[in-house]
Design an enzyme around this catalytic site. Structure first.
Site, mmCIF file in Angstrom:
data_model
loop_
_atom_site.group_PDB
_atom_site.id
_atom_site.type_symbol
_atom_site.label_atom_id
_atom_site.label_comp_id
_atom_site.label_asym_id
_atom_site.label_seq_id
_atom_site.Cartn_x
_atom_site.Cartn_y
_atom_site.Cartn_z
ATOM 1 N N TRP A 99 0.827 -1.210 0.000
ATOM 2 C CA TRP A 99 0.000 0.000 0.000
ATOM 3 C C TRP A 99 0.855 1.251 0.000
ATOM 4 C CZ3 TRP A 99 -4.243 -1.603 -1.743
ATOM 5 C CH2 TRP A 99 -4.706 -2.876 -1.408
ATOM 6 N N ASP A 166 -1.056 6.613 6.757
ATOM 7 C CA ASP A 166 -2.121 5.677 6.418
ATOM 8 C C ASP A 166 -2.246 4.728 7.604
ATOM 9 O OD1 ASP A 166 -3.712 3.596 5.540
ATOM 10 O OD2 ASP A 166 -2.618 3.259 3.669
ATOM 11 N N LYS A 190 -11.348 -2.405 8.742
ATOM 12 C CA LYS A 190 -10.508 -3.228 9.615
ATOM 13 C C LYS A 190 -10.996 -3.134 11.056
ATOM 14 C CE LYS A 190 -7.553 -3.268 6.026
ATOM 15 N NZ LYS A 190 -7.205 -4.413 5.188
#
Length: 357
Positions: A99, A166, A190
């Site tokens: 990511w 992030d 999540k």
């Protein structure tokens, strides 16, 4: 059969979040209408959004001068929104996995993007420590937890330039000092809500500094001005997020969650390190508390499919490792009870007994 959900995302949610959201999908506040069909401009939803923002700020102890946004597009949309709003001349990125690499790719579209360090040389199995962030960078971007490779930055970094993070997969898992960050973002699927929602925490004074024109939908100031309702927001995920935030507060907040998460992770890592059939893939000092990656020891690699079958037979769901690492990955997010980790540990012990005793 009872299921033990270790999925990496979308992932396990608190049962109360599921129950209250299911109830609201049938009828919200006795209105005779579903949360899926009420207006986002209705008093019912405005109250939901306001409470969600308020609890978000309270639980994370967000200081004055920051805005909290709930947006569509997921964390991946933030890979371009961040540079659109903050990138003027140069940006710095720490590359710790898939990511982070994708965020870097988007930033390069805006200009000079410095990769200050990378752990790609060891398949992202560690967090780089020795690097220099250019003093003239507009911001420094990190990914605090790497879901695929099972590594995590466990402290709030000190940065001489605005720090962007992030936090898709470890937000709300531990206390953080928000004042050290210029911007925090993440996907909600999540530790917060179902897929379809992104959260953004942004320091207001950093906005409006770039010389470029920013499309309205990609300008954080647009969404701050409109209270996350410039366009129709993801209504159901925001409702679910509110239920999770209420649960977090009821559980005792982030210090309590951190203690529980450390206990769960220690239980599984201890077994990985003890059991001769398995080994961890991440550097010990950088092991994630949220995504625990492990593989079969080389001598026993042929037993991987058999262990997966055993896990399946016990209702253990979602432990197949990402193809980038292989083996297994147990995601131990906030809502996963310690009981589930114990079931996995017991299965690993049973497997060892079968093959080594």
């Amino acid at each position: 059969m009872k299921k033990y959900n270790f999925n990496a995302g979308p992932s396990i949610l608190p049962q109360v979040t599921i129950d209250q959201t299911a109830k609201a999908i049938i009828d919200i506040n006795g209105s005779g209408m579903s949360i899926m069909e009420i207006s986002h401009r209705s008093k019912d939803f405005e109250a939901i959004l306001d409470e969600a923002v308020s609890l978000f700020k309270e639980i994370l102890n967000i200081p004055q001068g920051y805005s909290v946004l709930f947006l569509g597009g997921g964390a991946s949309m933030q890979f371009c929104m961040v540079p659109f709003n903050l990138f003027e001349k140069k940006a710095a990125y720490l590359n710790t996995g898939t990511w982070a690499s994708k965020a870097i790719k988007e930033a390069k579209l805006f200009g000079e993007t410095i990769e200050v360090a990378s752990s790609k040389d060891a398949n992202f199995s560690y967090i780089p420590k020795d690097y220099v962030v250019p003093a003239d960078a507009d911001y420094f971007h990190i990914t605090t937890n790497n879901t695929i490779f099972g590594t995590e930055i466990h402290t709030d970094l000190d940065s001489s330039v605005p720090l962007v993070a992030d936090m898709s997969s470890d937000i709300f898992s531990r206390p953080i000092d928000v004042s050290k960050y210029a911007l925090i973002y993440g996907g909600a699927q999540k530790n917060l809500a179902p897929a379809g929602l992104a959260f953004v925490i942004v320091k207001d004074e950093l906005l409006g500094k770039v010389s470029r024109q920013i499309p309205s939908m990609l300008d954080y100031r647009t969404h701050i001005k409109e209270g996350s309702m410039f366009n129709t927001p993801p209504v159901v995920p925001i409702f679910a997020a509110l239920q999770t935030l209420k649960w977090l507060k009821q559980m005792g907040g982030l210090k309590v969650m951190e203690k529980i998460n450390k206990e769960k992770a220690a239980l599984l890592y201890d077994e990985i390190d003890r059991n001769k059939l398995f080994k961890g893939t991440a550097a010990i000092e950088d092991r994630s508390l949220m995504n625990i990656c492990f593989v079969m020891n080389e001598k026993y690699i042929s037993l991987e499919a058999e262990f997966q079958a055993l896990a399946d037979s016990k209702g253990i769901v979602g432990i197949k490792g990402h193809r980038s690492v292989g083996g297994f990955r147990a995601s131990t997010y906030n809502a996963l009870p310690k009981e589930s980790v114990q079931v996995l540990v017991d299965a690993m012990k049973e497997f060892e007994q079968k093959h080594l005793v």
